[in-house]
Write a protein that holds these residues in place. Structure first.
Motif, PDB file in Angstrom:
ATOM      1  N   TRP A   1       8.558  30.704 -39.201  1.00 14.39           N
ATOM      2  CA  TRP A   1       7.590  31.092 -38.174  1.00 14.39           C
ATOM      3  C   TRP A   1       6.394  31.812 -38.771  1.00 14.39           C
ATOM      4  N   ALA A   2       6.370  31.964 -40.076  1.00 15.92           N
ATOM      5  CA  ALA A   2       5.381  32.835 -40.714  1.00 15.92           C
ATOM      6  C   ALA A   2       3.938  32.471 -40.384  1.00 15.92           C
ATOM      7  N   LEU A   3       3.565  31.207 -40.486  1.00 16.78           N
ATOM      8  CA  LEU A   3       2.164  30.854 -40.255  1.00 16.78           C
ATOM      9  C   LEU A   3       1.785  31.000 -38.791  1.00 16.78           C
ATOM     10  N   TRP A   4       2.743  30.754 -37.898  1.00 14.94           N
ATOM     11  CA  TRP A   4       2.470  30.990 -36.479  1.00 14.94           C
ATOM     12  C   TRP A   4       2.217  32.470 -36.255  1.00 14.94           C
ATOM     13  N   GLY A   5       2.976  33.320 -36.959  1.00 12.21           N
ATOM     14  CA  GLY A   5       2.771  34.762 -36.862  1.00 12.21           C
ATOM     15  C   GLY A   5       1.417  35.175 -37.407  1.00 12.21           C
ATOM     16  N   LEU A   6       1.021  34.577 -38.523  1.00 16.70           N
ATOM     17  CA  LEU A   6      -0.278  34.880 -39.103  1.00 16.70           C
ATOM     18  C   LEU A   6      -1.394  34.451 -38.152  1.00 16.70           C
ATOM     19  N   LEU A   7      -1.263  33.274 -37.571  1.00 19.37           N
ATOM     20  CA  LEU A   7      -2.257  32.805 -36.602  1.00 19.37           C
ATOM     21  C   LEU A   7      -2.338  33.748 -35.405  1.00 19.37           C
ATOM     22  N   ARG A   8      -1.193  34.130 -34.886  1.00 19.69           N
ATOM     23  CA  ARG A   8      -1.178  35.030 -33.734  1.00 19.69           C
ATOM     24  C   ARG A   8      -1.834  36.366 -34.080  1.00 19.69           C
ATOM     25  N   TYR A   9      -1.504  36.883 -35.251  1.00 16.02           N
ATOM     26  CA  TYR A   9      -2.100  38.141 -35.686  1.00 16.02           C
ATOM     27  C   TYR A   9      -3.622  37.995 -35.810  1.00 16.02           C
TER      28      TYR A   9
ATOM     29  N   MET B   1      19.601  26.716 -33.148  1.00 11.40           N
ATOM     30  CA  MET B   1      18.779  26.527 -34.330  1.00 11.40           C
ATOM     31  C   MET B   1      17.325  26.841 -33.995  1.00 11.40           C
ATOM     32  N   ALA B   2      16.686  27.660 -34.791  1.00 13.42           N
ATOM     33  CA  ALA B   2      15.300  28.055 -34.575  1.00 13.42           C
ATOM     34  C   ALA B   2      14.342  26.952 -35.014  1.00 13.42           C
ATOM     35  N   LEU B   3      13.225  26.874 -34.317  1.00 15.77           N
ATOM     36  CA  LEU B   3      12.184  25.928 -34.692  1.00 15.77           C
ATOM     37  C   LEU B   3      11.412  26.494 -35.871  1.00 15.77           C
ATOM     38  N   THR B   4      11.033  25.622 -36.797  1.00 11.21           N
ATOM     39  CA  THR B   4      10.276  26.049 -37.965  1.00 11.21           C
ATOM     40  C   THR B   4       9.171  25.049 -38.261  1.00 11.21           C
ATOM     41  N   GLN B   5       8.130  25.538 -38.930  1.00  9.78           N
ATOM     42  CA  GLN B   5       7.003  24.696 -39.314  1.00  9.78           C
ATOM     43  C   GLN B   5       7.337  23.976 -40.611  1.00  9.78           C
ATOM     44  N   GLN B   6       7.190  22.660 -40.591  1.00 11.91           N
ATOM     45  CA  GLN B   6       7.513  21.815 -41.737  1.00 11.91           C
ATOM     46  C   GLN B   6       6.263  21.103 -42.255  1.00 11.91           C
ATOM     47  N   PHE B   7       6.257  20.858 -43.565  1.00 11.92           N
ATOM     48  CA  PHE B   7       5.181  20.126 -44.221  1.00 11.92           C
ATOM     49  C   PHE B   7       5.798  19.161 -45.221  1.00 11.92           C
ATOM     50  N   ALA B   8       5.150  18.013 -45.404  1.00  9.07           N
ATOM     51  CA  ALA B   8       5.543  17.070 -46.452  1.00  9.07           C
ATOM     52  C   ALA B   8       4.284  16.552 -47.135  1.00  9.07           C
ATOM     53  N   ARG B   9       4.347  16.488 -48.473  1.00 10.20           N
ATOM     54  CA  ARG B   9       3.275  15.860 -49.260  1.00 10.20           C
ATOM     55  C   ARG B   9       3.733  14.447 -49.561  1.00 10.20           C
ATOM     56  N   VAL B  10       2.924  13.476 -49.194  1.00 11.41           N
ATOM     57  CA  VAL B  10       3.273  12.079 -49.448  1.00 11.41           C
ATOM     58  C   VAL B  10       2.006  11.295 -49.786  1.00 11.41           C
ATOM     59  N   THR B  11       2.195  10.183 -50.442  1.00 13.18           N
ATOM     60  CA  THR B  11       1.054   9.315 -50.744  1.00 13.18           C
ATOM     61  C   THR B  11       0.787   8.395 -49.557  1.00 13.18           C
ATOM     62  N   SER B  12      -0.394   7.854 -49.529  1.00 15.58           N
ATOM     63  CA  SER B  12      -0.734   6.859 -48.501  1.00 15.58           C
ATOM     64  C   SER B  12       0.180   5.647 -48.620  1.00 15.58           C
TER      65      SER B  12
END
Length: 172
Positions: free
Chosen positions: A44-52, A1-12
């Motif tokens: 991996w998209a944002l990691w690719g953008l950062l690397r670029y 399984m490939a590693l991927t960047q995850q995000f969650a929006r949550v309240t305090s």
């Protein structure tokens, strides 16, 4: 399984409930289960953008912005999310961006001219993919891939800022 960047929006308040549950439950389970609509996987998209961006000498402020949006802030008190219910434990534990930081990032992401950042992207898919760290086997349009995920992250942060939410980031 490939590693991927995850995000969650949550309240305090949601984080406070998870923290309290982790303190009182067996196994320190935080009961982490944000709604699917408040989760984002950018692969991996944002990691690719950062690397670029790093390889092209892009504006250091843009690089810092992207890195912060992906990595979170080091001082968020979310150690209770360092649990296998939240992430697989392979990389660093989840990190938090508080509502004020989310608003700052959302505003800054809105100012990024992605077309300018990608203006010198190689035309060859293979060359562009290697430049982004995707490897020569990448299938598809690299510019389109980066754009799609950048726009998704920008909208994700914009919505979180509008609702005064926190963003939790992690790799899974």
């Amino acid at each position: 399984m490939a590693l991927t960047q995850q995000f969650a929006r949550v309240t305090s308040e949601y984080l406070d409930r998870c923290r309290a549950l982790a303190l009182t439950s067996s196994g320190a389970s935080p009961g982490w289960d944000p709604p699917d609509g408040d989760l984002l996987d950018t692969g991996w998209a944002l990691w690719g953008l950062l690397r670029y961006c790093r390889s092209t000498g892009a504006d250091p402020e843009v690089i810092a912005l992207l890195d912060r949006a992906v990595s979170g802030d080091p001082d968020g008190n979310v150690g209770f999310l360092d649990h296998d219910e939240v992430y697989d434990g392979f990389g660093d534990p989840p990190r938090l961006l508080a509502p004020a930081a989310v608003a700052d990032i959302a505003t800054a992401l809105d100012r990024v001219e992605l077309g300018d950042l990608l203006a010198d992207m190689p035309v060859s898919t293979e060359v562009a993919a290697v430049r982004c760290g995707f490897g020569a086997g990448f299938d598809g349009d690299v510019r389109e891939h980066l754009t799609e995920h950048f726009v998704a992250v920008r909208e994700f942060y914009r919505t979180a800022a509008h609702h005064t939410q926190c963003v939790v980031t992690w790799v899974d």
